[in-house]
Design a protein around this motif. Structure first.
Motif, PDB file in Angstrom:
ATOM      1  N   ASP A 123       0.817  -1.242   0.094  1.00  0.00           N
ATOM      2  CA  ASP A 123      -0.030  -0.001  -0.121  1.00  0.00           C
ATOM      3  C   ASP A 123       0.701   1.187   0.101  1.00  0.00           C
ATOM      4  OD1 ASP A 123      -2.458  -1.313  -0.028  1.00  0.00           O
ATOM      5  OD2 ASP A 123      -2.727  -1.262   2.197  1.00  0.00           O
ATOM      6  N   ALA A 124       2.025   1.122   0.496  1.00  0.00           N
ATOM      7  CA  ALA A 124       2.869   2.227   0.801  1.00  0.00           C
ATOM      8  C   ALA A 124       3.533   2.857  -0.506  1.00  0.00           C
ATOM      9  CB  ALA A 124       3.902   2.230   2.067  1.00  0.00           C
ATOM     10  N   THR A 125       3.967   1.643  -1.463  1.00  0.00           N
ATOM     11  CA  THR A 125       4.612   1.945  -2.808  1.00  0.00           C
ATOM     12  C   THR A 125       3.615   1.835  -3.850  1.00  0.00           C
ATOM     13  OG1 THR A 125       5.482  -0.071  -2.583  1.00  0.00           O
ATOM     14  CG2 THR A 125       6.924   1.538  -1.297  1.00  0.00           C
ATOM     15  N   ASP A 126       2.490   0.989  -3.607  1.00  0.00           N
ATOM     16  CA  ASP A 126       1.978   0.751  -4.964  1.00  0.00           C
ATOM     17  C   ASP A 126       0.932   1.842  -5.168  1.00  0.00           C
ATOM     18  OD1 ASP A 126       0.796  -0.924  -6.706  1.00  0.00           O
ATOM     19  OD2 ASP A 126      -0.686  -1.760  -5.575  1.00  0.00           O
ATOM     20  N   THR A 127       1.065   2.157  -6.515  1.00  0.00           N
ATOM     21  CA  THR A 127       0.125   3.283  -7.256  1.00  0.00           C
ATOM     22  C   THR A 127      -0.864   2.120  -8.195  1.00  0.00           C
ATOM     23  OG1 THR A 127       1.521   3.577  -8.869  1.00  0.00           O
ATOM     24  CG2 THR A 127       1.776   5.029  -7.163  1.00  0.00           C
ATOM     25  N   GLY A 128      -1.469   1.260  -7.519  1.00  0.00           N
ATOM     26  CA  GLY A 128      -2.310   0.338  -8.236  1.00  0.00           C
ATOM     27  C   GLY A 128      -3.642   0.854  -8.984  1.00  0.00           C
ATOM     28  N   PRO A 129      -4.710   0.135  -9.101  1.00  0.00           N
ATOM     29  CA  PRO A 129      -5.744   0.721  -9.931  1.00  0.00           C
ATOM     30  C   PRO A 129      -6.430   1.753  -8.979  1.00  0.00           C
ATOM     31  CG  PRO A 129      -5.747  -1.606  -9.726  1.00  0.00           C
ATOM     32  CD  PRO A 129      -4.607  -1.040  -8.833  1.00  0.00           C
ATOM     33  N   GLN A 130      -6.891   2.750  -9.895  1.00  0.00           N
ATOM     34  CA  GLN A 130      -7.636   3.872  -9.233  1.00  0.00           C
ATOM     35  C   GLN A 130      -9.121   3.717  -9.632  1.00  0.00           C
ATOM     36  OE1 GLN A 130      -6.359   6.497  -7.097  1.00  0.00           O
ATOM     37  NE2 GLN A 130      -4.786   4.981  -7.074  1.00  0.00           N
ATOM     38  N   GLY A 131      -9.894   4.036  -8.758  1.00  0.00           N
ATOM     39  CA  GLY A 131     -11.690   4.088  -9.127  1.00  0.00           C
ATOM     40  C   GLY A 131     -11.933   5.629  -9.373  1.00  0.00           C
TER      41      GLY A 131
END
Length: 95
Positions: free
Chosen positions: A68-76
């Motif tokens: 969570d701290a480094t992931d810029t995963g999928p956005q809604g």
């Protein structure tokens, strides 16, 4: 969390429209519900529409603390017009 939004039928229509949102963070759900309740209590159109942006959560695996701290995963992203919404239901499928 999952969110189900029910819209009033369009002018002259007789079928309600349902929209489902998946993997919505709890804080975003609280904000959406709070804004909906505020719009229902207010006579003004101060909060007629609002856009929400959020990071999609993983419902199956809640222990992704490091990523969570480094992931810029999928956005809604969702834009809601509270003048047309008749109800909002939120629930946690893991519960």
């Amino acid at each position: 969390m999952r969110v189900k939004i029910i819209y009033a039928p369009p002018q002259g229509g007789d079928n309600f429209y349902e929209q489902s949102l998946y993997h919505v963070p709890t804080e975003t759900v609280r904000e959406i519900v709070s804004d909906f309740e505020a719009s229902q209590k207010s006579d003004t159109q101060a909060l007629a529409c609002k856009t929400y942006e959020y990071a999609l959560t993983q419902e199956e695996n809640g222990d992704t603390e490091e990523s969570d701290a480094t992931d810029t995963g999928p956005q809604g992203i969702v834009a809601l017009d509270f003048r047309e919404i008749v109800s909002i239901e939120a629930f946690d499928p893991a519960a």
